[in-house]
Each structure stands twice: as structure tokens, then as C-alpha cells.
Design a protein around this motif. Structure first.
Motif, PDB file in Angstrom:
ATOM      1  N   PRO B  68       0.848  -1.206   0.000  1.00 46.27           N
ATOM      2  CA  PRO B  68       0.000   0.000   0.000  1.00 46.27           C
ATOM      3  C   PRO B  68       0.878   1.249   0.000  1.00 46.27           C
ATOM      4  CG  PRO B  68      -0.657  -1.534   1.743  1.00 46.27           C
ATOM      5  CD  PRO B  68       0.657  -2.015   1.212  1.00 46.27           C
ATOM      6  N   PRO B  69       0.434   2.317  -0.636  1.00 47.11           N
ATOM      7  CA  PRO B  69       1.213   3.561  -0.591  1.00 47.11           C
ATOM      8  C   PRO B  69       1.439   3.995   0.846  1.00 47.11           C
ATOM      9  CG  PRO B  69      -0.591   3.766  -2.175  1.00 47.11           C
ATOM     10  CD  PRO B  69      -0.810   2.484  -1.427  1.00 47.11           C
ATOM     11  N   TYR B  70       2.484   4.747   1.061  1.00 44.26           N
ATOM     12  CA  TYR B  70       2.807   5.294   2.380  1.00 44.26           C
ATOM     13  C   TYR B  70       1.592   6.001   2.988  1.00 44.26           C
ATOM     14  CZ  TYR B  70       4.697   8.615   5.775  1.00 44.26           C
ATOM     15  OH  TYR B  70       4.922   9.350   6.900  1.00 44.26           O
ATOM     16  N   GLY B  71       1.256   5.637   4.189  1.00 40.92           N
ATOM     17  CA  GLY B  71       0.172   6.322   4.892  1.00 40.92           C
ATOM     18  C   GLY B  71      -1.194   5.722   4.638  1.00 40.92           C
ATOM     19  N   ALA B  72      -1.289   4.796   3.668  1.00 39.55           N
ATOM     20  CA  ALA B  72      -2.605   4.285   3.293  1.00 39.55           C
ATOM     21  C   ALA B  72      -3.166   3.296   4.303  1.00 39.55           C
ATOM     22  CB  ALA B  72      -2.546   3.655   1.905  1.00 39.55           C
ATOM     23  N   THR B  73      -2.300   2.628   5.029  1.00 39.26           N
ATOM     24  CA  THR B  73      -2.787   1.666   6.005  1.00 39.26           C
ATOM     25  C   THR B  73      -1.705   1.454   7.050  1.00 39.26           C
ATOM     26  OG1 THR B  73      -3.530  -0.600   6.353  1.00 39.26           O
ATOM     27  CG2 THR B  73      -1.998  -0.252   4.551  1.00 39.26           C
ATOM     28  N   ASN B  74      -2.099   1.293   8.284  1.00 35.84           N
ATOM     29  CA  ASN B  74      -1.125   0.970   9.327  1.00 35.84           C
ATOM     30  C   ASN B  74      -0.880  -0.532   9.281  1.00 35.84           C
ATOM     31  OD1 ASN B  74       0.544   0.903  11.525  1.00 35.84           O
ATOM     32  ND2 ASN B  74      -1.112   1.073  13.028  1.00 35.84           N
ATOM     33  N   GLY B  75      -0.230  -0.972   8.205  1.00 38.01           N
ATOM     34  CA  GLY B  75      -0.079  -2.402   7.983  1.00 38.01           C
ATOM     35  C   GLY B  75       1.355  -2.862   8.096  1.00 38.01           C
ATOM     36  N   GLY B  76       1.521  -4.166   7.928  1.00 36.35           N
ATOM     37  CA  GLY B  76       2.829  -4.760   8.091  1.00 36.35           C
ATOM     38  C   GLY B  76       3.819  -4.391   7.009  1.00 36.35           C
ATOM     39  N   GLU B  77       3.328  -4.049   5.836  1.00 31.64           N
ATOM     40  CA  GLU B  77       4.236  -3.815   4.725  1.00 31.64           C
ATOM     41  C   GLU B  77       5.145  -2.614   4.988  1.00 31.64           C
ATOM     42  OE1 GLU B  77       0.933  -4.309   4.425  1.00 31.64           O
ATOM     43  OE2 GLU B  77       1.051  -6.393   3.766  1.00 31.64           O
ATOM     44  N   GLY B  78       4.529  -1.479   5.321  1.00 31.71           N
ATOM     45  CA  GLY B  78       5.312  -0.264   5.538  1.00 31.71           C
ATOM     46  C   GLY B  78       6.311  -0.422   6.670  1.00 31.71           C
ATOM     47  N   ALA B  79       5.860  -0.988   7.782  1.00 32.59           N
ATOM     48  CA  ALA B  79       6.743  -1.153   8.931  1.00 32.59           C
ATOM     49  C   ALA B  79       7.917  -2.068   8.577  1.00 32.59           C
ATOM     50  CB  ALA B  79       5.963  -1.735  10.105  1.00 32.59           C
ATOM     51  N   THR B  80       7.630  -3.113   7.831  1.00 38.58           N
ATOM     52  CA  THR B  80       8.691  -4.070   7.505  1.00 38.58           C
ATOM     53  C   THR B  80       9.693  -3.469   6.521  1.00 38.58           C
ATOM     54  OG1 THR B  80       7.015  -5.781   7.852  1.00 38.58           O
ATOM     55  CG2 THR B  80       9.084  -6.478   6.846  1.00 38.58           C
ATOM     56  N   ILE B  81       9.202  -2.664   5.604  1.00 41.02           N
ATOM     57  CA  ILE B  81      10.098  -1.948   4.687  1.00 41.02           C
ATOM     58  C   ILE B  81      10.988  -0.984   5.462  1.00 41.02           C
ATOM     59  CG2 ILE B  81      10.116  -0.173   2.878  1.00 41.02           C
ATOM     60  CD1 ILE B  81       7.467  -1.617   1.852  1.00 41.02           C
ATOM     61  N   GLU B  82      10.359  -0.232   6.363  1.00 40.81           N
ATOM     62  CA  GLU B  82      11.128   0.724   7.165  1.00 40.81           C
ATOM     63  C   GLU B  82      12.221   0.015   7.960  1.00 40.81           C
ATOM     64  OE1 GLU B  82       9.450   4.466   9.475  1.00 40.81           O
ATOM     65  OE2 GLU B  82       9.432   2.739  10.804  1.00 40.81           O
ATOM     66  N   TYR B  83      11.833  -1.114   8.571  1.00 47.67           N
ATOM     67  CA  TYR B  83      12.804  -1.870   9.369  1.00 47.67           C
ATOM     68  C   TYR B  83      13.934  -2.402   8.484  1.00 47.67           C
ATOM     69  CZ  TYR B  83      14.630  -5.081  12.874  1.00 47.67           C
ATOM     70  OH  TYR B  83      15.450  -5.735  13.769  1.00 47.67           O
ATOM     71  N   ALA B  84      13.576  -2.926   7.335  1.00 52.76           N
ATOM     72  CA  ALA B  84      14.566  -3.524   6.430  1.00 52.76           C
ATOM     73  C   ALA B  84      15.580  -2.488   5.955  1.00 52.76           C
ATOM     74  CB  ALA B  84      13.860  -4.148   5.228  1.00 52.76           C
ATOM     75  N   VAL B  85      15.063  -1.339   5.512  1.00 52.46           N
ATOM     76  CA  VAL B  85      15.961  -0.355   4.900  1.00 52.46           C
ATOM     77  C   VAL B  85      16.697   0.454   5.954  1.00 52.46           C
ATOM     78  CG1 VAL B  85      16.090   1.612   3.318  1.00 52.46           C
ATOM     79  CG2 VAL B  85      14.503  -0.266   2.845  1.00 52.46           C
ATOM     80  N   GLN B  86      15.985   0.807   7.019  1.00 52.83           N
ATOM     81  CA  GLN B  86      16.613   1.680   8.010  1.00 52.83           C
ATOM     82  C   GLN B  86      17.403   0.912   9.065  1.00 52.83           C
ATOM     83  OE1 GLN B  86      14.194   4.898   9.180  1.00 52.83           O
ATOM     84  NE2 GLN B  86      15.277   5.259  11.098  1.00 52.83           N
ATOM     85  N   ALA B  87      16.780  -0.087   9.671  1.00 57.01           N
ATOM     86  CA  ALA B  87      17.471  -0.778  10.763  1.00 57.01           C
ATOM     87  C   ALA B  87      18.501  -1.780  10.233  1.00 57.01           C
ATOM     88  CB  ALA B  87      16.457  -1.482  11.663  1.00 57.01           C
ATOM     89  N   LEU B  88      18.163  -2.460   9.138  1.00 54.31           N
ATOM     90  CA  LEU B  88      19.087  -3.482   8.626  1.00 54.31           C
ATOM     91  C   LEU B  88      19.987  -2.959   7.506  1.00 54.31           C
ATOM     92  CD1 LEU B  88      16.667  -6.577   8.511  1.00 54.31           C
ATOM     93  CD2 LEU B  88      18.331  -6.000  10.295  1.00 54.31           C
ATOM     94  N   GLY B  89      19.675  -1.763   7.003  1.00 56.37           N
ATOM     95  CA  GLY B  89      20.531  -1.197   5.968  1.00 56.37           C
ATOM     96  C   GLY B  89      20.467  -1.925   4.625  1.00 56.37           C
ATOM     97  N   ILE B  90      19.375  -2.599   4.379  1.00 57.21           N
ATOM     98  CA  ILE B  90      19.223  -3.315   3.109  1.00 57.21           C
ATOM     99  C   ILE B  90      19.198  -2.329   1.942  1.00 57.21           C
ATOM    100  CG2 ILE B  90      17.472  -4.550   1.738  1.00 57.21           C
ATOM    101  CD1 ILE B  90      16.978  -6.305   4.179  1.00 57.21           C
ATOM    102  N   ARG B  91      19.858  -2.656   0.847  1.00 57.99           N
ATOM    103  CA  ARG B  91      19.955  -1.739  -0.287  1.00 57.99           C
ATOM    104  C   ARG B  91      19.401  -2.303  -1.576  1.00 57.99           C
ATOM    105  NH1 ARG B  91      25.508   1.586   0.838  1.00 57.99           N
ATOM    106  NH2 ARG B  91      24.824   2.581  -1.077  1.00 57.99           N
ATOM    107  N   GLN B  92      18.769  -3.456  -1.507  1.00 55.71           N
ATOM    108  CA  GLN B  92      18.164  -4.039  -2.700  1.00 55.71           C
ATOM    109  C   GLN B  92      16.758  -4.540  -2.346  1.00 55.71           C
ATOM    110  OE1 GLN B  92      20.628  -4.538  -5.261  1.00 55.71           O
ATOM    111  NE2 GLN B  92      22.444  -5.351  -4.254  1.00 55.71           N
ATOM    112  N   ILE B  93      15.781  -4.103  -3.120  1.00 57.21           N
ATOM    113  CA  ILE B  93      14.421  -4.605  -2.909  1.00 57.21           C
ATOM    114  C   ILE B  93      13.932  -5.256  -4.196  1.00 57.21           C
ATOM    115  CG2 ILE B  93      12.048  -4.033  -2.276  1.00 57.21           C
ATOM    116  CD1 ILE B  93      13.056  -1.608  -0.775  1.00 57.21           C
ATOM    117  N   ILE B  94      13.477  -6.486  -4.067  1.00 58.49           N
ATOM    118  CA  ILE B  94      12.876  -7.178  -5.207  1.00 58.49           C
ATOM    119  C   ILE B  94      11.380  -7.309  -4.938  1.00 58.49           C
ATOM    120  CG2 ILE B  94      12.712  -9.391  -6.430  1.00 58.49           C
ATOM    121  CD1 ILE B  94      15.727  -9.790  -5.641  1.00 58.49           C
TER     122      ILE B  94
END
Ligand SMILES: [Zn+2]
Ligand SMILES: [Zn+2]
Ligand SMILES: [Zn+2]
Ligand SMILES: [Zn+2]
Ligand SMILES: [Zn+2]
Ligand SMILES: [Zn+2]
Lengths: 222, 222, 222, 222, 222, 222
Positions: B68-94
Motif C-alpha cells: 500500500p502507498p505510504y500512509g494508506a494503512t497501518n499495515g505490516g508492509e510499511g513497517a517491515t520496509i522501514e525496518y529492512a531499509v533503516q534498521a538493517l541497511g538493506i539496499r536491494q528490494i525485489i
């Protein structure tokens, strides 16, 4: 990426070519028996740890293996559960937490996430019942031990949430659905399952009905 | 369940025991290089198809590999993306769609879902841009072909959605993040990757930079 | 209005003047022992039917005695539950449905409400699990009987929802909270309580622990 | 619970048996004349204080007698109002606050609720207009006096919110609906009603039209 | 685009160069006296129709000059109102509808919008009170006349919504804010203002207080 | 108000009377070519700065010229975009920020807004990608310069958001829609347009295709 792309070729060359019948059959449709809800953590691989084949596990993965209560968010979890149980007729749901979970660590320092990782902070709202319970009843614990309790209780919180979905409540009502709470220990590679009777996590084979247990399970060492 | 429980034991007995070093290392923490977003479909197994080891893929799975687009839902997708990119420093998304996707089939008969599977219906709102685009520009197609177009366009829709997340926009801004669109063909076991230049799905190895391609990739048959 | 205003004066003149001590005490603060959740229906009066005095029942009333799951809506139900259990320390919650409930009748013709009474329609979303369960398992019933089943199951649905609130889950965890399912029969003026063991609605006194039952309860006729 | 269960029996034995006609009539359907919106507080009993009979008051109760504006939440308040005015044809709405209200006390220390009672905190958003008004214009007050002002203004805030509901705006438009603001004083057992002309709370009988006032009301002492 | 780009150059060459003092002053900050809420319609230009200079009108424009009630949506309207009244100290708000409004036409055929233009459909929820009122009380009208009534009532609906914002309620409370309802007739280029006393739309000058009216306004023809 | 009312009369007397043909034509319907999204700031007047006539610009205005991503809010922006592109067939969208923007200043001190102007705070969530990007990559800047960067990047953030709307994605797909990023400098009265190739803001005429540029544009001074 290079490594992954090599992997794709290897999979095609070595796996696909040797499983033609399976791929033939999968192209007809899927008939998974289990909905497996687990964390996005890279150290948890549902198919690997259960040695399940392609086509056997329908999988939801997000940070913290969280299932918002019905109606709480228009998110992927509810829709996927509805699809799994209603469209695919799945009758077993496993909610599987794991040791060293980053989301559970986040719960332990929730306030610092508010500004730092606001989406993670807001998402953990659906694990607030876990946080609250642990804060109220396990204040004497800390560190690893506290994290373990958090993780174990969170799987049960998420199962409470799961029970509020209309299709889940309806199927549970007549015993057409079973829900299991698992914890995967990432360093030992082993799983414990929640036993509602003893209210404790136990070896999963102890939950099988007597007539499901055959020799293999009894004799094999852990 | 019995089969899965046997699987757990087998995993412990055969896999864990032979990968002690890996498990030792995983207990120190995870350092995944890739965030893999794909469908819950039981016929898609990210680790198997990329031959990735435990610890390599951080995984989001929901019906339709929707973000879902940012802000569209308080769902797992956004939080998991944030955690992946920010906390884990992941630089590739498939973002990886797949052939014969039930969620994409749902998009083709959206109105009938409204009453039948309301949560799936509401969830597909975040693939509405896909549905609209296909309806507007591919009305002459039908059946399998239409479904393939839907699936291919949907991965791109979800990538548009993904780009609205603050952490994603910030990392993209200075080239610290790469996003890839993949389609997995479940009957052939092969992957195609979207090529932004030709605006077409191509073999993924063609997207590697020249100096990343070694002999193996060039000579191996598909 | 005139009748109500007369009533206010009567209350002041006859009731307040004869209960000075009670009013004195209530002005010090409230210490209700029970949170009573029931329908807005004018034929249900919690204090009257339980013969409870002022200060004994903390009350939530809305159409259908519905409790949205935690996080589903920023509504009065969740906040009032939180206040009751946390701030007031209440340890008993009764969710009380009733016969001839208009909201339950609405559930039986949900689609017609969509345009006619859209807010009622949307509100009944939180009773969807009830509707679904009844539709799936009681299709052979109709009329009054169907309505009775709907009403009885809905109280249980709302208790499932109630269990997702953090403070409720935490208090339930250590047995510091009890939740009761009641149905009030508006034509006979009597209450039945759900018995989790027999999974049936029974006379409420049968749920008291043995040592709580005294002669009065055993001998008095119904 | 024991006390309540005794109460149920008493109610059946003493009240129901002596009001057979009323119960007969109520089983035919409800025809309440008034929608009474008040706080969940255990010291407020709408039927008792207005001496209303079973069947006369349709009741909404939540912490703080709050009515979120139309569209603000998919909660019980809006649906119940819609049902009351549209399905039941109710033409009088009383919004009744009360002295010593815990929700109003919460408004005075809103920030401390954010972490302590987050659901109450979020719910009080719909009384923010009250808080703001009082903060802007009554900064010189404190303690009991401030609380009284807060309570009195909050009833008016909630009436502003109530006016945004489609069915309410439509019925008000042609004078088919009257809305009254009341404050119940819990220690004296008396009610004051807001008078729009003097912009002050007055004795409710002063609001009756001249021809509605009969001797009883004029001569009876308060 | 070419025409607009020419326009930009013309503006720079002819307007900016001749208003140096104004631009100098505007670069110091804005001090608008009025918040003007109107439709996005290209035929409505607030500055042109009021002959207001740059810096005089703070403007909100959306389809239908709609203001969702406080709390109903995290949208631009509420934030902009808060900023206007609180940060800029604006004390006059004009809500201005207009003849031939597409959004109002949409209200007349709301159901057909559900699938065709779902976002417009959902947005018109905040004009539902208008639709309801007109449907209930003006069923005998149709066509242009019905549209005019709809438009006129909608401005009043939106003002009801506006009154629920905390900052608005607080400022209204002590007479520090005035709200005006206007209708702009796009074919005649004239405005009518709602007069709360006669409950009718009148010439706006009739609303000025006596001492504000000077000769010019009295003698000039319309 | 007096000044505005005078303005209305002046507009009628001097403008309407001399543009009879235009008003005649506008009463037939609107055919705007451009959707202009800009800030509510009183110093920005879209029609004046582009010298556009009545009927040429369809306009959205809110604090900060913000467009929440699709699905993020049931607000006026999405509905108005849908109406503009789908119902009116508009094929050009300009998102226009401006210097000295109060909303952008708000982004720089976001936390202080949380309690002070909560609606502005919450609204700026949809500019969080801007804030994040600037914080991550421009920490060495401050004051005016930082504000300029914020403003310029924010227009691009909002265009990312805009791209998630179904109708926008569909029209973009086949080149039926063009989106332009502009910054209006309020003290100089000039506009800069974002050039995707150089990734910089340039004079807007430089973006016209060669054959659109005629002598006037080349020879006229700025
Ligand atoms: Zn985890
Ligand atoms: Zn799929
Ligand atoms: Zn009822
Ligand atoms: Zn209260
Ligand atoms: Zn309009
Ligand atoms: Zn601005």
C-alpha cells in the motif's frame, strides 16, 4: 544481485529439471494445507524448517508475525487470511515467532521508536497487548529471558487477534480450523509448540493425537 | 500437521547438524542483503528459487505482493520496509509477482469479491492502479494473456507505491537503494526481470552490469 | 420533555431526599464493581434488571452491544473499557444482548442497510463474525429462532473482540478479570448466562461457585 | 456477581410480575421518545433520574458522553444516533454531562494520558474543542470550578458534533428534532439545562413552552 | 503549456515590474485577512471576483468546497484551517459555493459514482448531510432548481462541519471569528450571501453593519 | 469584509460587463486545460501569475501544496484529481511550491507542532519523505537555503505521491498526462520548473519542445 541471479539459474538447471512432475502439477493450481504466519526475519525459512515442498505452505510474513485484529487496518494480513481459509479451504494455521526477533526487541524500547522508526512504532500497536501483559506480570525479568517471554506471549496475542476474523470465528465454531502457536529457535533450529492444556511451549510432536504418532516420531532423536 | 512435524525433526537431524557454523553465525544477528516482497502463494518459495541461504533474504509475503502507498494503512508492509531499509541497511528490494496469481485473478472480477471476500476486495484497492491501467489500455485481451499483463503491470504499480515511503525516497535519492521488478513463472520455474530501458521483462542476467557477468552466467544454458 | 422534567423533580423530591447518605458517598468518587455493556434499546435498563444501586454499574450502551476489536475504531467502546479496567480497577465485565434486538435484525438484512442506514451498516461490520457464523452453520433456521441464535452468538463474538484489548488481555492473563455473556429476554424480564463448559446459555445462578450460593438463591422461585 | 444475580431474581419476582401489561406491550416493539446520551459513570442512571419507565429512553453511554463528528470514526455513537432518529423516529435528543466526570478530569491532564491510557487519550480527541476553548478563555480558573466549566462546555461541543450527522441536519432543518444540553449534578441529584438564549444553564422546567407548564411544576418545591 | 509560460513572462514583465512595493512587502510575510474556501472549478477565481490583491486571501480549493468534519480525515482542509486561524490569526472565513458545480451534480447521482469515480464518491460523503436534507425536503424539485438548492444548502452543511474544529469553536466562542456563506453565480459573475436571520441568500452588502456602509455601496448599481 | 464586498461590485461593474462573451461561454461548462496544485498562501495567485483567464485553470490549494498518496486519506486532493483527469479530461498537472512557505517552515520544526498545531503536524506526514530526504542529505545547510531545498524537494515528493493514483498511473502509462514541478518565487514573481534531465530547476520556457518556441519567447526579456 549477481549471487541471486546465479541462484535462479541453478534452481532452473538443477531443481526444476528434476521435479518436472511437481511443476506440471503446480501449474494446475495450489492446494496448500497450511497457512504459515511468520516473521520477515532472514533467518526463518518456513519451507526449509518444515521441509515442506513447493505448494504445501501458504505464507504470510511481516516484521513480528503480527496479525492486526479484524477491522483494525486494511492490510495484507486480513485479506490473505480470508483468501487462505475461504478461497483455498485451508484448515490449519500456524503462527510462528522466533528467538532474537527484532520486532520483539522493538517492543521493549517502544518509545524510542516513535520518532526513529514511526512505521514500526505504529505497527507494534498490534502487539501492545503483549507489551502490556509482559510489563504487568514479568517486570522482574530482563534481557534475553524477557525477550523470550515477550516472543512467546506475542504469538498468543496474535492468535487472539486472529480469532476476531469472521471466517476464522466461523470455521473455529465447528472445529473446521486448527490454530497452532510455534516458536522457532534460530540458533538451534528447533521449534516449540504451545500446549493450551499445560499453558506451556512443548515439543510439537507431543501435540499429535495418539493415533497420528508412528514409530519414526517416537524413536528418532532430537 | 504430522508431515510438518516430521519435517521439523528431519530439518534438525539433517540440516542443522550439518550447518553448525551457519547457525552459530546466525545467532549473532542477521545481515540480509535483499528485501524480497512476494505473494503468499504456496508455489512461490523465495529461498528455493534464488537458492539463497538462511540469513540472506528478508521477506514480506501477502496475497498479491502488494505494498500500500505510504500512509494508506497501518499495515505490516510499511513497517517491515522501514525496518529492512533503516534498521538493517538493506539496499536491494525485489518485488516479485508470479504467474497464475489468485490475487490478480481477483482483480479481474473485483465486483464479485465485494460481498464474497470483502477483505480481499478492500485489499485489492492498492492494486486499483493496475486494474485501471489494464482496463483502459488492454481491453482487447482476455484470459491467460490478460492475467499475465495484469501481473506484470502490478509489480510496477507496487513499485510506484513503494517509492512513496520516506526512507525509500531518501535512499533512492542518492542511489543507495535499488528496486527490481520480477515475475516468477510457476510452471517453468523461471524468473523475468523488468528492464526500465526497454520497458519490458527480460532475463535477469541481462540487467547485471557488464563487469558483474562472468563466464558461468554467459555459458550456462537456461 | 415535560414528562421527563416532572420526573427529574420527582427524583429529587422522593429519591434524593431519602438517600442522603448514598449521595454523600457518591460525591466522594465511584467504585463500581461491574462494567455492563448492553444495547441502547429502551427496553433494557441495566440498573433495573439487576436491581443495582447508583454507583454499582459502569455502563456502555450502543446499538447491538458491540465492541469493535482493539484498534478497529477510535470509538467510545475501547476508551471506556480501558478506563473501567485500568483507572477504576473493575474486574467483572458483563456483555448483555437481548431478545428482539433491532441491530441483530439489521444483521439479517445487512445489504438493504447499505444505502438506507449507512452508519448502522458500517457499524455492523464488527458483528460480521456473528453474521458469517450464523449464515454458515444455521442456514436451516429462520424468523424468531434465527434471531435468537444471532443474538446469542453475537454476545460471544463481542467477547472475542473484547479479548484483544491490551488491558483486558493482561488482566485475563492472571485471572484478574472475569467476562460474562448474558442475554436479557425483554418479554419475560429474565436473563440467561452463557456457560463455557456446556457451551449453552443457562440460568446465571448456576454459574456461581458452590460456596457463593446461599439459601435464598436455591429456594426462591423463578 | 452474586449480588447482581440476586438482583435479577428480585427483579423477576417483584418487578416483572407486577408489570405484566408493560412487558406484554414491550414485547411488541419499542417506541422511545427520547435519545439520552450520557457518561458511563456508575453514578448516573438515566432512567432513575428522569423516573422514566422501561421503553421510554433510548440510551447511548460512553466515557465523557462524547459524540465524534460525522465520519470521524466508525463507532457506535453515529450508528446508534442514525438508528434512533431514522428507524425509531425519535425527535428529542438529550446530551447529559455530569459533575465529577473522570473523562473531563482526563481532559485537564491530557498529555499524561498519552502513554498511560492511550485509548482514553485518543478518544478525548473528540473533546479537543472543549479543551481548547477552556484553555483559551478560562485560564484564570482551576480545580472544581475549571472542571465545571469544562463539563458544561463539553456538552455543547458534543452537540456541535451531533449536528454534523446527515439525519440530524435533515431533521433539524424542518424543526423535527430538538436537542437539549443537560448537566447532572451527582451529589445533589439535580439537573440543569442549557438555555440557548441566555447562554447559561438553568432549571429545565424554565425551558418548557408556557402552555406545557401546569400547576404541578410551578408549585412543587425543589 | 506554452500559453501559461508566456503568461508567466507577461506577469513578470508587466505586473511585477509595476508593483515593486507590493512584492517588497510580500517578501516580509503574509497577513491575509480572509480565509476563502471555494471549489476547484476553473470558472471561480477568488481574487478576481473579490478584486483582492496578492496577500489578501488565504485560499482552500477542492471539488465542491467541502470541509470534512474535525477528525473525519487527515486531509488538507483541517490543517489549512488550523494554520489560517491559529498561525495567521485570520478572523473571517468565507465558504463559497457556485452555480453549475460538478461536485453538486455528482451528489444528485451519487450511486453511479461508486464504481465510476470512487474517490469522488467517497469524498462526497462529507456532503451527505446536504444530499439527505435535499432528498428529504425538496423531493418536488428537479433539474437546475434542485441543483441550486443543493449548492446553497451545501455551503451551510460545510459551515456546520467547520464549526467542529477546535480552533474554530474556540474563536467563535468569544466572537473572534466570523463565518460567511456565499454562492457565486458563474454566468452573471455575482455573489449572494446567506443571511442567518432571514435564512435566505441576499446581496452581501446587506450584511454589513450600518456604520460600515458608505455612499459608494448605496449608490452604485448592481 | 467591506473591502471584499466593494470588490464584488467592482468586479461585476467593470469586469463582467466587459467580458459578456466569456461569461456566456463559461455558463455552458468548463474546459480547463490544466490542473494547478498550489499552496493556500495568500501571496500565490495561480491565475494572476500565469495570466490565465477564467476557465483555464482547475485549482487545488492547501497548506504546502501536498498530495497524500492514494488511499492515505479520504481527502479533497484525491477526489479533485480524479475529477480533473477523468471527468474533465485534463492532461497537464502543475504542482507549484513557493518560496517562504509556512508549511515548509513547519517541516523544519515538526516536533514543536505536535501539541501546538496538531492538524498541521499530522498533515505534514505526507511531506515526511521530503523532511527525511533533506535531513539525510542536506544536514550541512540551514536557514533560507535549507528552506529552499525543502521546498524544491517537496514538489517532487508530492509528484511521487500523485503517481500512485489509479487514473494518473493509467494516463501516464500512455503519455496522455504530463506532470510539471514548479517553484514560484514570491518576492521576484518568477517561476522555475524542474527539469528531469538535468535534475535541476530551470526557466520554464527551456522545457518547451523546440517547435513550440516562437520569437516572442526568445526575444522577450525576463
Ligand atoms: Zn522477527
Ligand atoms: Zn499470488
Ligand atoms: Zn438491541
Ligand atoms: Zn463521566
Ligand atoms: Zn464546483
Ligand atoms: Zn505555502
Amino acid at each position: 544481485m549477481k549471487k541471486l541471479i546465479k541462484g535462479l539459474r541453478q534452481f532452473k538447471a538443477k531443481y526444476v529439471s528434476t521435479h518436472q512432475e511437481l511443476f506440471e502439477q503446480l501449474s494446475q493450481g495450489q492446494k496448500p494445507r497450511v497457512l504459515f504466519v511468520t516473521c520477515s526475519d532472514s533467518r526463518v525459512d518456513p519451507n526449509l524448517i518444515t521441509q515442506a515442498e513447493l505448494g504445501e505452505l501458504f505464507v504470510i510474513r511481516n516484521a513480528g508475525n503480527i496479525i492486526p485484529p479484524y477491522g483494525a487496518t486494511n492490510g495484507g494480513e486480513g485479506a490473505t487470511i480470508e483468501y487462505a481459509v475461504q478461497a483455498l479451504g485451508i484448515r490449519q494455521i500456524i503462527v510462528c515467532g522466533h528467538s532474537h526477533c527484532g520486532a520483539m526487541k522493538g517492543l521493549l524500547k517502544l518509545y524510542s521508536l516513535r520518532d526513529e522508526m514511526p512505521l514500526v512504532h505504529d505497527w507494534l500497536k498490534y502487539a501492545e497487548a503483549t507489551r502490556r501483559l509482559v510489563k504487568d506480570h514479568y517486570s522482574q525479568y530482563e534481557g534475553e529471558e524477557l525477550l523470550e517471554i515477550m516472543t512467546a506471549e506475542n504469538v498468543l496475542t496474535q492468535i487472539e487477534n486472529l480469532r476476531t476474523y469472521p471466517i476464522v470465528r466461523s470455521k473455529l465454531y465447528q472445529g473446521q480450523l486448527n490454530i497452532y502457536a510455534w516458536i522457532y529457535n534460530i540458533e538451534k533450529g528447533e521449534v516449540f509448540a504451545f500446549d493450551p492444556e499445560s499453558h506451556a511451549y512443548v515439543l510439537p510432536q507431543s501435540q499429535l493425537k495418539t493415533d497420528e504418532i508412528d514409530e519414526t516420531l517416537l524413536t528418532e532423536d532430537l
